[in-house]
Design a protein around this motif. Structure first.
Motif, short mmCIF file in Angstrom:
data_model
loop_
_atom_site.label_atom_id
_atom_site.label_comp_id
_atom_site.label_asym_id
_atom_site.label_seq_id
_atom_site.Cartn_x
_atom_site.Cartn_y
_atom_site.Cartn_z
N ASN A 177 0.92 -1.56 -0.13
CA ASN A 177 0.36 0.24 0.09
C ASN A 177 0.61 1.32 0.21
OD1 ASN A 177 -2.14 -1.54 -0.19
ND2 ASN A 177 -2.61 -1.32 2.08
N VAL A 231 1.33 3.44 -3.34
CA VAL A 231 0.02 3.87 -3.44
C VAL A 231 0.40 5.36 -2.93
CG1 VAL A 231 -2.41 4.23 -3.07
CG2 VAL A 231 -1.40 1.92 -4.02
N ILE A 275 2.83 7.75 -4.32
CA ILE A 275 2.14 8.11 -4.80
C ILE A 275 1.66 9.20 -5.05
CG2 ILE A 275 0.50 8.25 -7.80
CD1 ILE A 275 1.60 4.67 -7.52
N GLU A 279 1.50 1.63 -13.49
CA GLU A 279 1.64 2.69 -12.36
C GLU A 279 0.10 3.19 -12.05
OE1 GLU A 279 2.97 6.68 -12.88
OE2 GLU A 279 3.09 6.13 -14.37
N ARG A 280 0.20 3.59 -10.98
CA ARG A 280 -1.05 3.08 -9.87
C ARG A 280 -1.37 4.86 -10.41
NH1 ARG A 280 -0.49 -0.61 -5.37
NH2 ARG A 280 1.08 -2.74 -6.01
N LYS A 281 -2.81 5.16 -10.68
CA LYS A 281 -2.94 6.05 -10.76
C LYS A 281 -4.57 7.27 -9.47
CE LYS A 281 -2.94 6.03 -15.97
NZ LYS A 281 -3.18 5.92 -17.48
N VAL A 282 -3.22 8.31 -9.27
CA VAL A 282 -4.35 8.60 -8.17
C VAL A 282 -5.85 9.30 -8.69
CG1 VAL A 282 -4.53 10.55 -6.33
CG2 VAL A 282 -2.45 8.88 -6.60
N ASN A 288 -9.73 7.91 -8.79
CA ASN A 288 -10.10 7.88 -6.96
C ASN A 288 -11.41 9.08 -8.01
OD1 ASN A 288 -11.16 8.34 -4.29
ND2 ASN A 288 -8.90 7.23 -3.95
N THR A 348 -8.58 5.56 -0.73
CA THR A 348 -8.16 4.40 -1.02
C THR A 348 -7.90 2.85 0.13
OG1 THR A 348 -6.34 6.03 -2.59
CG2 THR A 348 -5.19 3.46 -2.13
#
Length: 329
Positions: free
Chosen positions: A82, A85, A88, A154-157, A160, A204
């Motif tokens: 976690n 994230v 990021i 790649e994780r994208k905020v 959300n 998240t």
């Protein structure tokens, strides 16, 4: 497992005291956290969690002690994932170093309150409907497959929903206004990016709980152990963030290792349901074996990741001049 009212009271008192300590460090004394400070507090929180496990084993027996340590390891390993994230989120909203503690601390408080609700719901469902073990198992297996498939993405905020909604509805300033979450600028009340970052972390964590809560129920069906494993794993998250945020990119196989752990626990839950509801001839996976598998997967994942990162670093070294060629002076 019988937990008295006094046992619950003492446990909650310890957790609240540790949360108060975290709030004091993160909110009342905003500052950039160095590696040494982060290492000291990380060791402290891990030591508290381990000491609690030994006290629990002494009071209630090693059967429950083993379940606690297995649950704690699962939650701790998932919390490290976690942190990717969280890094990021901090970068996306350009949160200054001295205010990152505040966001993390409030985020941990929100996460803990959300986990209590999820744990209560999960324990109730499992006690009323035995087939929920199968449902939880299938959810974990599906999560493991998705985590493995998207391990390199790649994780994208910005995707959300709550973050996008907050930006549309609330007046957001570009400045952090002395670390405040809500401030008055130009005669009107506005929210700062610090509050948006907190919303991002809190919302998240709801998604994180959807796999972490069933995962820890996979190693113990005792609501008390699920709660304390989650609480102690989350309490050290603030210090752990500052300790490993520079090293996260070296854990290249972490998501793959976690997908193996989640799939294993998913199979364990499905076998438990089949053993209880279909036939006692169906084998079950015991907690000691689960603990061994979890430790082994985490160890192999960490070592393989560090070796991979080391090889990458050596490949980037400048090439020396070949024999017969003179180095420029």
């Amino acid at each position: 497992m019988e937990v008295t009212a006094l046992g619950w009271t003492l446990t909650i008192a310890v957790i609240v005291a540790l949360l108060a300590l975290d709030l004091t460090l993160g909110v009342l004394r905003p500052h950039a956290v160095g590696f040494r400070e982060a290492a000291v507090w990380s060791v402290f929180y891990i030591a508290v969690a381990v000491a609690f496990g030994f006290v629990l084993a002494h009071v209630s027996g090693w059967e429950y002690g083993t379940q606690y340590f297995a649950g704690y390891l699962v939650e701790k390993s998932l919390s490290v994932d976690n942190l990717f994230v969280f890094v990021i989120i901090m970068g996306t909203f350009a949160v200054p170093s001295k205010y990152q503690q505040e966001v993390l601390t409030f985020g941990i408080v929100i996460a803990l309150l959300l986990r209590v609700a999820f744990i209560a719901l999960g324990a109730t469902l499992l006690s009323l409907f035995s087939f929920m073990f199968l449902i939880f198992g299938l959810v974990l297996i599906w999560t493991a497959v998705q985590l493995f498939r998207h391990r390199s993405e790649e994780r994208k905020v910005d995707e959300n929903f709550l973050v996008r909604a907050a930006k549309r509805v609330l007046p957001v300033t570009d400045d952090y206004v002395g670390g405040k979450m809500v401030a008055r600028v130009g005669g009107r009340r506005v929210v700062t990016p610090l509050l948006i970052a907190l919303i991002a972390i809190g919302s998240t964590d709801v998604l994180f709980a959807l796999d972490s809560i069933p995962a820890v129920f996979g190693v113990t069906d005792e609501a008390y152990l699920v709660f304390v494993a989650n609480a102690f794993a989350l309490l050290g998250l603030r210090a752990l963030f500052f300790l490993v945020k520079g090293l996260l990119d070296r854990l290249v196989y972490l998501s793959a290792g976690l997908s193996v752990i989640l799939a294993f626990i998913g199979v364990k839950l499905a076998l438990h349901w089949a053993h209880s509801d279909l036939s006692h001839g169906v084998p079950e996976i015991g907690t000691p074996l689960s603990l061994v598998v979890i430790v082994a997967v985490l160890a192999v994942t960490t070592v393989a990741s560090l070796l991979k990162s080391q090889r990458k670093g050596s490949d980037r070294k400048p090439v020396r001049a070949s024999d017969g060629e003179r180095q420029p002076r």
